[in-house]
Design a protein around this motif. Structure first.
Motif, PDB file in Angstrom:
ATOM      1  N   ALA A   1     -26.123 -26.151  -9.505  1.00  0.00           N
ATOM      2  CA  ALA A   1     -25.719 -25.540  -8.209  1.00  0.00           C
ATOM      3  C   ALA A   1     -24.924 -26.531  -7.729  1.00  0.00           C
ATOM      4  O   ALA A   1     -24.955 -27.638  -7.356  1.00  0.00           O
ATOM      5  N   VAL A   2     -23.388 -25.907  -7.269  1.00  0.00           N
ATOM      6  CA  VAL A   2     -22.267 -26.509  -6.970  1.00  0.00           C
ATOM      7  C   VAL A   2     -22.060 -26.052  -5.583  1.00  0.00           C
ATOM      8  O   VAL A   2     -21.452 -24.997  -5.422  1.00  0.00           O
ATOM      9  N   GLY A   3     -22.642 -26.908  -4.538  1.00  0.00           N
ATOM     10  CA  GLY A   3     -22.443 -26.419  -3.170  1.00  0.00           C
ATOM     11  C   GLY A   3     -23.129 -27.283  -2.369  1.00  0.00           C
ATOM     12  O   GLY A   3     -23.438 -28.506  -2.442  1.00  0.00           O
ATOM     13  N   GLY A   4     -23.718 -26.601  -1.098  1.00  0.00           N
ATOM     14  CA  GLY A   4     -24.404 -27.487  -0.274  1.00  0.00           C
ATOM     15  C   GLY A   4     -25.993 -26.925  -0.406  1.00  0.00           C
ATOM     16  O   GLY A   4     -26.194 -26.560  -1.115  1.00  0.00           O
ATOM     17  N   ASP A   5     -26.599 -27.194   0.824  1.00  0.00           N
ATOM     18  CA  ASP A   5     -28.077 -26.995   0.762  1.00  0.00           C
ATOM     19  C   ASP A   5     -28.255 -25.501   0.675  1.00  0.00           C
ATOM     20  O   ASP A   5     -29.318 -24.929   0.583  1.00  0.00           O
ATOM     21  N   GLY A   6     -27.287 -24.674   1.412  1.00  0.00           N
ATOM     22  CA  GLY A   6     -27.515 -23.269   1.461  1.00  0.00           C
ATOM     23  C   GLY A   6     -27.533 -22.780  -0.037  1.00  0.00           C
ATOM     24  O   GLY A   6     -28.398 -21.856  -0.567  1.00  0.00           O
ATOM     25  N   LEU A   7     -26.550 -23.120  -0.785  1.00  0.00           N
ATOM     26  CA  LEU A   7     -26.397 -22.612  -2.226  1.00  0.00           C
ATOM     27  C   LEU A   7     -27.815 -23.385  -3.020  1.00  0.00           C
ATOM     28  O   LEU A   7     -28.211 -22.540  -3.883  1.00  0.00           O
ATOM     29  N   VAL A   8     -28.241 -24.519  -2.640  1.00  0.00           N
ATOM     30  CA  VAL A   8     -29.373 -25.128  -3.526  1.00  0.00           C
ATOM     31  C   VAL A   8     -30.695 -23.982  -3.172  1.00  0.00           C
ATOM     32  O   VAL A   8     -31.323 -23.865  -3.925  1.00  0.00           O
ATOM     33  N   SER A   9     -30.812 -23.618  -1.660  1.00  0.00           N
ATOM     34  CA  SER A   9     -31.723 -22.736  -1.380  1.00  0.00           C
ATOM     35  C   SER A   9     -31.679 -21.586  -2.238  1.00  0.00           C
ATOM     36  O   SER A   9     -32.722 -21.045  -2.724  1.00  0.00           O
ATOM     37  N   LEU A  10     -30.550 -20.937  -2.480  1.00  0.00           N
ATOM     38  CA  LEU A  10     -30.432 -19.834  -3.358  1.00  0.00           C
ATOM     39  C   LEU A  10     -31.008 -20.332  -4.594  1.00  0.00           C
ATOM     40  O   LEU A  10     -31.751 -19.293  -5.422  1.00  0.00           O
TER      41      LEU A  10
END
Length: 311
Positions: free
Chosen positions: A64-73
C-alpha cells in the motif's frame, strides 16, 4: 513466494506524495528482483475491488502506497488471507506505520524493508479489530474525537488540518459528558458518563496521538481507554499529554484490556483508522494474527517508540 507483487497506490495521498512515492518504491522492489504490477482505482470502491482481485489472483504481496485511508482499504483486502501487506507510508497521519515502527515518508527505504522481509519469509503476524465485516488496525474512536471528525468532515472551509482545529474549538464549546453503555468480553453492561471511549488495537491515531499508548498489536487484546466526563479546562490539560502517552496517569483516564467490547451511545458515529464505521451501537472484537505485515518491528508491537508528530 511468487516474484510478482502488487503496488496499491493512492496518487493523491499526502497532497500528491502518493504519486511521487510509487516510482522509487517500484524501483527498489524491481532492483530486489520482483515483478511489480501497479493498481489504482477510480474511487475507493473500485480500488478495493482491484486490490481484492490481486489478492485472489495470488499476488505475492499487496504493497500500500499512501496514507492510513489506503492502508484501511488494503486491510479489507488482505485480512484473513496469507497475502502479506507492505506499507509505503506517505500520507498525512501514517498512524499504522508509526505503530509498527515502519519508515514514514521514505518510500525507497520502506520498499527495501518489504523486499527483504519477502525474501526472508519474515512477515510479522499482527492482530486486527473487526466490526461486522470491517477491519481496523489502529484505534476505534467514539465521543469527543469522533464528533470533531464529524464536524470537520462537514466543513467546506478552511482546507487541510486547520479545518479540524476549528472543529475542535466548536466541539469544546459544546462539550458535555456522553452517556455510554459498555460491556467487555460479554460481561455485564456498565453505564458510564465519558468524554470519549477509544478502542485500541494499536497505540496511535490522529497523526501521532498516543491515545492507547500501552496497546500491543500482537497480544489478542484491545486497550479500551476511557476519558471520564470532564470540563473544558480539564480536557485541555489532558490533550497535550496525548502525544507522549502520559495522559494515562491522569485520574480522569482509565484503561481496560479486553478481547471484545460492545459499545452503545446515542448520536455518535464511530471512526476507525480515520474512516467512518457507522453509528453506535456496535461490537468490536480483536482477531489475533489477522494480517501479515512486511518489515514490522520486533518485540511487543505498539509498545516501542512511536514517531513524533510531523514525521
Amino acid at each position: 513466494m511468487t516474484s510478482e507483487i502488487t503496488l496499491f497506490v493512492n496518487p493523491t495521498a499526502g497532497r500528491g506524495r502518493g504519486a511521487s512515492a510509487a516510482q522509487p518504491a517500484a524501483r527498489a522492489l524491481r532492483d530486489a528482483g520482483f515483478s511489480v504490477r501497479t493498481v489504482l482505482g477510480e474511487d475507493s470502491h473500485d480500488a478495493l475491488r482491484r486490490a481484492r482481485d490481486a489478492v485472489g489472483g495470488g499476488t505475492g504481496a499487496l504493497i500500500a502506497v499512501g496514507g492510513d485511508g489506503l492502508v484501511s482499504l488494503a486491510l479489507q483486502a488482505v485480512a484473513g488471507t496469507r497475502t502479506p501487506l507492505g506499507v509505503i507510508a506517505v500520507g498525512t497521519g501514517n498512524d499504522f506505520a508509526r505503530s509498527l515502527a515502519l519508515p514514514v515518508r521514505d518510500p525507497a527505504r520502506a520498499a527495501r524493508l518489504a523486499a527483504r522481509a519477502l525474501k526472508e519469509g519474515s512477515a510479522r503476524e499482527i492482530d486486527l479489530g473487526r466490526v461486522g465485516e470491517r477491519w481496523f488496525g489502529t484505534i476505534l474512536a467514539s465521543g469527543f474525537d469522533s464528533r470533531v471528525t464529524d464536524r470537520g468532515n462537514r466543513m467546506r472551509w478552511p482546507v487541510g488540518r486547520f479545518r479540524y482545529d476549528l472543529a475542535m474549538l466548536a466541539e469544546l464549546a459544546a462539550l458535555r459528558p456522553i452517556p455510554y453503555r459498555i460491556a467487555l468480553d460479554g460481561g455485564p453492561v456498565r453505564e458510564i458518563e465519558a468524554t470519549l471511549v477509544a478502542v485500541g488495537n494499536g497505540p496511535v491515531y490522529g497523526g501521532g496521538m498516543r491515545m492507547c499508548a500501552g496497546a500491543a498489536m500482537d497480544d489478542g487484546l484491545f486497550d479500551v481507554t476511557v476519558v471520564a466526563g470532564c470540563d473544558r479546562t480539564t480536557l485541555l490539560r489532558v490533550f497535550p499529554k496525548l502525544y507522549r502517552g502520559t495522559h494515562l496517569s491522569r485520574p480522569e483516564v482509565t484503561v481496560d484490556r479486553a478481547r471484545s467490547i460492545a459499545l452503545e451511545a446515542a448520536g455518535l458515529t464511530a471512526y476507525a483508522d480515520g474512516e467512518p464505521l457507522g453509528p453506535l451501537p456496535l461490537t468490536a472484537e480483536s482477531v489475533p494474527g489477522a494480517v501479515r505485515v512486511l518489515g514490522a518491528g520486533g518485540g511487543a508491537l505498539g509498545r516501542g517508540p512511536v514517531g513524533a508528530r510531523g514525521d
